[in-house]
Every structure is written in C-alpha cells, then in structure tokens.
Design a protein around this motif. Structure first.
Motif, PDB file in Angstrom:
ATOM      1  N   PRO A  26       0.829  -1.994  -0.262  1.00 45.97           N
ATOM      2  CA  PRO A  26       0.229   0.280  -0.229  1.00 45.97           C
ATOM      3  C   PRO A  26       0.794   0.895  -0.070  1.00 45.97           C
ATOM      4  O   PRO A  26       1.380   1.419   0.160  1.00 45.97           O
ATOM      5  CB  PRO A  26      -1.105  -0.220   1.229  1.00 45.97           C
ATOM      6  N   ARG A  58      -8.320   0.007  -1.928  1.00 45.09           N
ATOM      7  CA  ARG A  58      -7.407  -0.207  -0.184  1.00 45.09           C
ATOM      8  C   ARG A  58      -7.455  -0.831   0.120  1.00 45.09           C
ATOM      9  O   ARG A  58      -6.604  -1.651   0.715  1.00 45.09           O
ATOM     10  CB  ARG A  58      -7.303   1.489   0.141  1.00 45.09           C
ATOM     11  N   THR A  59      -8.908  -1.677   0.770  1.00 44.97           N
ATOM     12  CA  THR A  59      -8.517  -2.868   2.008  1.00 44.97           C
ATOM     13  C   THR A  59      -8.503  -3.510   1.158  1.00 44.97           C
ATOM     14  O   THR A  59      -8.229  -4.401   1.264  1.00 44.97           O
ATOM     15  CB  THR A  59     -10.290  -2.907   2.297  1.00 44.97           C
ATOM     16  N   GLN A  61      -6.434  -4.146  -1.592  1.00 42.86           N
ATOM     17  CA  GLN A  61      -4.876  -4.598  -1.465  1.00 42.86           C
ATOM     18  C   GLN A  61      -3.844  -4.763  -0.413  1.00 42.86           C
ATOM     19  O   GLN A  61      -3.475  -5.154  -0.855  1.00 42.86           O
ATOM     20  CB  GLN A  61      -4.288  -2.089  -1.909  1.00 42.86           C
ATOM     21  N   LYS A  62      -4.703  -4.161   1.087  1.00 40.51           N
ATOM     22  CA  LYS A  62      -3.537  -4.419   1.757  1.00 40.51           C
ATOM     23  C   LYS A  62      -4.236  -5.653   1.977  1.00 40.51           C
ATOM     24  O   LYS A  62      -3.231  -6.854   3.022  1.00 40.51           O
ATOM     25  CB  LYS A  62      -4.853  -3.629   3.403  1.00 40.51           C
ATOM     26  N   SER A  63      -4.951  -6.787   1.726  1.00 37.03           N
ATOM     27  CA  SER A  63      -5.462  -8.243   1.539  1.00 37.03           C
ATOM     28  C   SER A  63      -4.381  -8.815   1.158  1.00 37.03           C
ATOM     29  O   SER A  63      -3.018  -9.802   1.145  1.00 37.03           O
ATOM     30  CB  SER A  63      -6.585  -8.501   1.252  1.00 37.03           C
TER      31      SER A  63
END
Length: 178
Positions: A26, A58-59, A61-63
């Motif tokens: 991220p 964004r969530t 991408q974090k995963s």
C-alpha cells in the motif's frame, strides 16, 4: 565458480521478490491523503461515493500485500532448502519469473507516479471547489488504483509460480524424471 552462480541466483531471488513486494505494498501516499485532505463529508455526495470505492480498493490492496508477504516468506524458506544441483537446475526458469516480476513492479511504480500527480490535481480542484474536474481526477485515480491491483494480483501469481518452482516437492519430481 558453481557456488558463485548459485549465490547470485539466491541473491537475485531475494532482491527481486523483496522489491516486488515493496512495490506492491500500500502506498505511502495514503497517509498523505488522510493528513492533507479536508473532511470528505464536506465534499459533494458523488465525490464521497468515489471515496468509498477508493476505500474498498485500499482494503483489497492491504489483503493482497499480506498474501504477497506470506508468499515471499514461503519463497525464502523454500530457497533455503535447495541443494546446489537444484539451484543450478532452477536458475533459468526462476530468472524468467523474476524478470516478469521486475516488469510488473516497474509498471506499478509508473502508475503510482501518475496517481500521485492526479491526487495533487484533485486537491487543487477540490480546494477551489471545481467539483466536476475534481470528480474526473478522482475517477482517474480509481482507474489507476484498479490497474495497480491487477498488477499486484499478477505479482501474486508470479510468486506462486516461483513457489511451485522452488518447492521441495517440485524438485523431487524434477530429479526423479516425473
């Protein structure tokens, strides 16, 4: 000489997978976005809706980053178990995968640069309440982030190929002729 080549291969695997992982992580710009942005609730509803899309990306991408880190760790561990002969055998196939990872990483960097420029433009337009142009910039940012996600997913696939290549079970099949 053979040990030197193997050391270079091991080093290149590590050097490539770490930057690819970092490139896919991220963005630091996220923190910039949160610190320097006025309250999103003060923006028009259509821009707030786009912000929700950004949050969802964004969530995701974090995963993806968590998965990439996990796979990087698997690659590192599997690489440690390889014998000299196995490393020699895997040098060329690994090199091809690593080159694909480099290319993908470079594409991510280019998209991030474009995205950062679009964020700067968005902020300028939002500050002057030019909502139509600001909305267009935010839509461009979403498209760029979606492209980055696709490239991050590609890195995950390439990491899986590398894991399959360097895993001990794969190696036993290579040497047994299966």
């Amino acid at each position: 000489m053979n040990k030197r080549l193997l050391a270079l291969l091991a080093l290149s695997l590590l050097l490539i997978s770490v930057p690819a992982l970092v490139a896919a992580a991220p963005s630091e710009h996220h923190h910039y976005e949160q610190k320097n942005t006025p309250d999103w609730k003060s923006y028009p509803a259509d821009i707030q809706a786009l912000k929700l899309q950004l949050d969802k990306i964004r969530t995701e991408q974090k995963s993806l980053f968590v998965k990439m880190k996990s796979q990087h760790d698997l690659i590192t561990e599997a690489r440690k178990t390889l014998t000299t002969d196995q490393r020699t055998t895997l040098k060329e196939p690994a090199k091809l995968i690593i080159e694909q990872m480099k290319t993908t990483r470079d594409s991510i960097h280019a998209l991030r640069k474009q995205k950062h420029e679009a964020w700067d433009s968005f902020y300028a337009h939002a500050e002057s309440k030019k909502w139509s142009v600001a909305k267009s910039e935010l839509q461009a940012i979403i498209k760029q982030k979606e492209q980055i996600v696709q490239k991050q997913q590609n890195i995950l696939k390439l990491q899986k190929q590398l894991i399959a290549l360097v895993s001990p079970t794969h190696e036993s099949h290579v040497h047994s002729g299966e």
